[in-house]
Enzyme design. Structure first.
Site, PDB file in Angstrom:
ATOM      1  N   GLY A 161      33.699  45.575  47.988  1.00 59.41           N
ATOM      2  CA  GLY A 161      33.549  44.294  47.306  1.00 59.41           C
ATOM      3  C   GLY A 161      34.722  44.018  46.403  1.00 59.41           C
ATOM      4  CE  LYS A 188      37.436  47.994  38.663  1.00 59.12           C
ATOM      5  NZ  LYS A 188      36.585  48.179  37.460  1.00 59.12           N
ATOM      6  N   GLY A 190      35.817  42.019  42.401  1.00 61.66           N
ATOM      7  CA  GLY A 190      35.421  41.421  41.139  1.00 61.66           C
ATOM      8  C   GLY A 190      36.560  40.597  40.588  1.00 61.66           C
ATOM      9  N   GLY A 191      36.484  40.303  39.315  1.00 57.93           N
ATOM     10  CA  GLY A 191      37.470  39.441  38.689  1.00 57.93           C
ATOM     11  C   GLY A 191      38.873  40.022  38.645  1.00 57.93           C
ATOM     12  CG  MET A 192      40.547  41.939  35.866  1.00 56.70           C
ATOM     13  SD  MET A 192      40.951  42.967  34.437  1.00 56.70           S
ATOM     14  CE  MET A 192      42.599  43.493  34.832  1.00 56.70           C
ATOM     15  CB  ALA A 193      39.652  45.739  40.597  1.00 56.39           C
ATOM     16  CD  GLU A 194      40.538  42.781  47.254  1.00 56.90           C
ATOM     17  OE1 GLU A 194      39.926  42.926  48.328  1.00 56.90           O
ATOM     18  OE2 GLU A 194      41.656  42.273  47.146  1.00 56.90           O
ATOM     19  CB  VAL A 195      35.538  48.529  44.722  1.00 55.07           C
ATOM     20  CG1 VAL A 195      35.059  49.975  44.819  1.00 55.07           C
ATOM     21  CG2 VAL A 195      35.731  48.127  43.265  1.00 55.07           C
ATOM     22  CG  ASP A 239      31.702  42.062  32.268  1.00 59.11           C
ATOM     23  OD1 ASP A 239      31.009  41.066  31.981  1.00 59.11           O
ATOM     24  OD2 ASP A 239      32.242  42.209  33.382  1.00 59.11           O
TER      25      ASP A 239
END
Length: 180
Positions: free
Chosen positions: A40, A62, A42-47, A160
């Site tokens: 998936g 990540k 997110g706002g800053m990264a891909e995992v 967060d």
């Protein structure tokens, strides 16, 4: 590790910077971690799920998004996350195993290697099912509070906490992730 889902996550196409084709089968960490598939973004990264070829285990890697990899502020924030969470050793906090920088598609990109947690986020549970019964909700909240109390004792504030950053493992344990 179960980052925010790819569909409907509110992340622009720029966030889909690495994509499955860009990294699956690729390596980071001086050839130690082989990417198997994207979990998936997110706002800053891909995992990505990855195989630790040295230890023969599956981990989560990540990677800072490609569009943020050249931004010194984003890189510093990402690196701070790895350093701060790596010092935490608690059953309700997703473990960090390794971090560093590597060249990915010609860019120097920081990465964090974490425990791969099999389960579903609270967000997933709330979207796809009925709310948990009060007894289960209390167990979940208790686990989250335990993780946050532990991190606060070590001078780390999550900043967060939300349903997408709390995962319930397949065995019912609570894990807090994404301390960025």
């Amino acid at each position: 590790m179960a980052p925010e889902p790819e569909a409907g996550g509110g992340v622009s196409d720029a966030a889909d910077s690495w994509g499955d084709n860009g990294l699956v089968g690729g390596m980071v960490g001086d050839g130690r971690y082989r990417m198997t598939h994207r979990l998936g973004r997110g706002g800053m990264a891909e995992v990505f799920a990855a195989e630790d070829v040295r230890l023969g285990r599956i981990v989560a890697v990540k990677l800072l998004r490609a569009d943020l990899a050249e931004d010194p502020v984003s890189k510093a924030r990402f690196t701070r996350e790895a350093q701060s969470v790596a010092g935490l050793n608690h059953h309700a906090v997703v473990a960090v195993y390794d971090s560093g920088e590597d060249t990915v598609n010609g860019q120097t990109v920081p990465y964090i290697v974490m425990e791969l947690v099999e389960g579903r986020t609270i967000r997933d549970l709330l979207v796809s099912a009925e709310a948990p019964p009060p007894e289960q909700a209390l167990i979940i909240v208790s686990g989250v509070l335990e993780a946050l109390a532990y991190s606060h004792q070590h001078g780390i504030v999550h900043r967060d906490i939300k349903p997408a950053n709390v995962i319930i493992t397949d065995t019912g344990a609570v894990k807090v992730m994404d301390f960025g």
